[in-house]
Design a protein around this motif. Structure first.
Motif, PDB file in Angstrom:
ATOM      1  N   ALA A 251      91.031   9.653 -65.801  1.00  0.00           N
ATOM      2  CA  ALA A 251      90.503  10.485 -66.886  1.00  0.00           C
ATOM      3  C   ALA A 251      89.505  11.532 -66.398  1.00  0.00           C
TER       4      ALA A 251
ATOM      5  N   ARG B 137      92.318  16.782 -75.831  1.00  0.00           N
ATOM      6  CA  ARG B 137      92.015  15.343 -75.787  1.00  0.00           C
ATOM      7  C   ARG B 137      91.738  14.898 -74.355  1.00  0.00           C
ATOM      8  N   LEU B 138      92.506  15.423 -73.414  1.00  0.00           N
ATOM      9  CA  LEU B 138      92.298  15.065 -72.000  1.00  0.00           C
ATOM     10  C   LEU B 138      90.963  15.576 -71.477  1.00  0.00           C
TER      11      LEU B 138
ATOM     12  N   HIS C  60     100.999   4.695 -73.396  1.00  0.00           N
ATOM     13  CA  HIS C  60      99.942   5.624 -73.786  1.00  0.00           C
ATOM     14  C   HIS C  60      99.876   5.817 -75.305  1.00  0.00           C
TER      15      HIS C  60
ATOM     16  N   TRP D 259      86.674  10.808 -73.675  1.00  0.00           N
ATOM     17  CA  TRP D 259      87.858  10.267 -73.019  1.00  0.00           C
ATOM     18  C   TRP D 259      87.593  10.080 -71.526  1.00  0.00           C
ATOM     19  N   ALA D 260      86.939  11.040 -70.918  1.00  0.00           N
ATOM     20  CA  ALA D 260      86.784  11.035 -69.475  1.00  0.00           C
ATOM     21  C   ALA D 260      85.625  10.184 -68.981  1.00  0.00           C
TER      22      ALA D 260
ATOM     23  N   LEU E 192     101.365  15.007 -65.601  1.00  0.00           N
ATOM     24  CA  LEU E 192     101.224  13.700 -66.256  1.00  0.00           C
ATOM     25  C   LEU E 192     102.560  13.253 -66.828  1.00  0.00           C
TER      26      LEU E 192
ATOM     27  N   PRO F  52      96.279   9.145 -67.489  1.00  0.00           N
ATOM     28  CA  PRO F  52      95.019   9.306 -68.228  1.00  0.00           C
ATOM     29  C   PRO F  52      94.171   8.037 -68.293  1.00  0.00           C
TER      30      PRO F  52
ATOM     31  N   PHE G 133      96.487   6.727 -76.677  1.00  0.00           N
ATOM     32  CA  PHE G 133      96.112   8.103 -76.360  1.00  0.00           C
ATOM     33  C   PHE G 133      96.846   9.095 -77.260  1.00  0.00           C
TER      34      PHE G 133
ATOM     35  N   ILE H 134      91.210  14.279 -64.312  1.00  0.00           N
ATOM     36  CA  ILE H 134      92.021  15.149 -65.167  1.00  0.00           C
ATOM     37  C   ILE H 134      91.123  16.135 -65.909  1.00  0.00           C
ATOM     38  N   ALA H 135      90.060  15.642 -66.514  1.00  0.00           N
ATOM     39  CA  ALA H 135      89.151  16.509 -67.271  1.00  0.00           C
ATOM     40  C   ALA H 135      88.555  17.583 -66.364  1.00  0.00           C
TER      41      ALA H 135
ATOM     42  N   ARG I  62      95.866  18.643 -74.387  1.00  0.00           N
ATOM     43  CA  ARG I  62      94.951  19.166 -73.386  1.00  0.00           C
ATOM     44  C   ARG I  62      93.499  18.966 -73.817  1.00  0.00           C
TER      45      ARG I  62
END
Length: 134
Positions: free
Chosen positions: A12, A126-127, A68, A132-133, A61, A8, A71, A15-16, A124
């Protein structure tokens, strides 16, 4: 997204994007390879499972409690390593695997939902969060 083990911090945005697909699957492990012997044993098994599923619609992940921590926030699992799976937006698994082989983990992921960890944050979501991204 192709089947690669993502981080992440580094990945980021990828992943998003991957998790925004309605059929996206997310499989992650929360562990502590620095001090958890079981986590150290599971890490190469998890990596093998990831490599065996190249081409599926999965995001994989490994979240280390130390690497992390920012996170994961205040969340600390009851036991380690904690396997967490989502199919789309639905949490399907949150448990400590008892067998550390690629076949055993694949079988576990194919089983009916099993949630054995209370208080799990929505990792999920949060990702997928824009803050975050970006």
């Amino acid at each position: 997204m192709n089947n690669i083990l993502l981080d992440p911090w580094r990945d980021a945005a990828a992943i998003a994007t991957s998790l925004n697909a309605p059929s996206a699957h997310l499989t992650l492990v929360i562990g502590a390879t620095g001090w958890c012997e079981t986590c150290r044993a599971l890490k190469p098994v998890f990596d093998t499972l990831v490599a065996e599923h190249v081409g599926s619609n999965h995001t994989w992940l490994w979240l280390d409690l130390e690497d992390h921590a920012e996170f994961l926030g205040d969340f600390i699992p009851d036991s380690l390593p904690l396997l967490v799976c989502y199919k789309g937006s639905r949490l399907t698994h949150a448990l400590v695997p008892s067998h550390l082989t690629p076949a055993a983990l694949a079988d576990l992921l194919a089983q009916s939902p099993r949630i054995e960890q209370d208080g799990l944050p929505d990792i999920r979501a949060r990702l997928m969060a824009a803050d975050w991204a970006t």
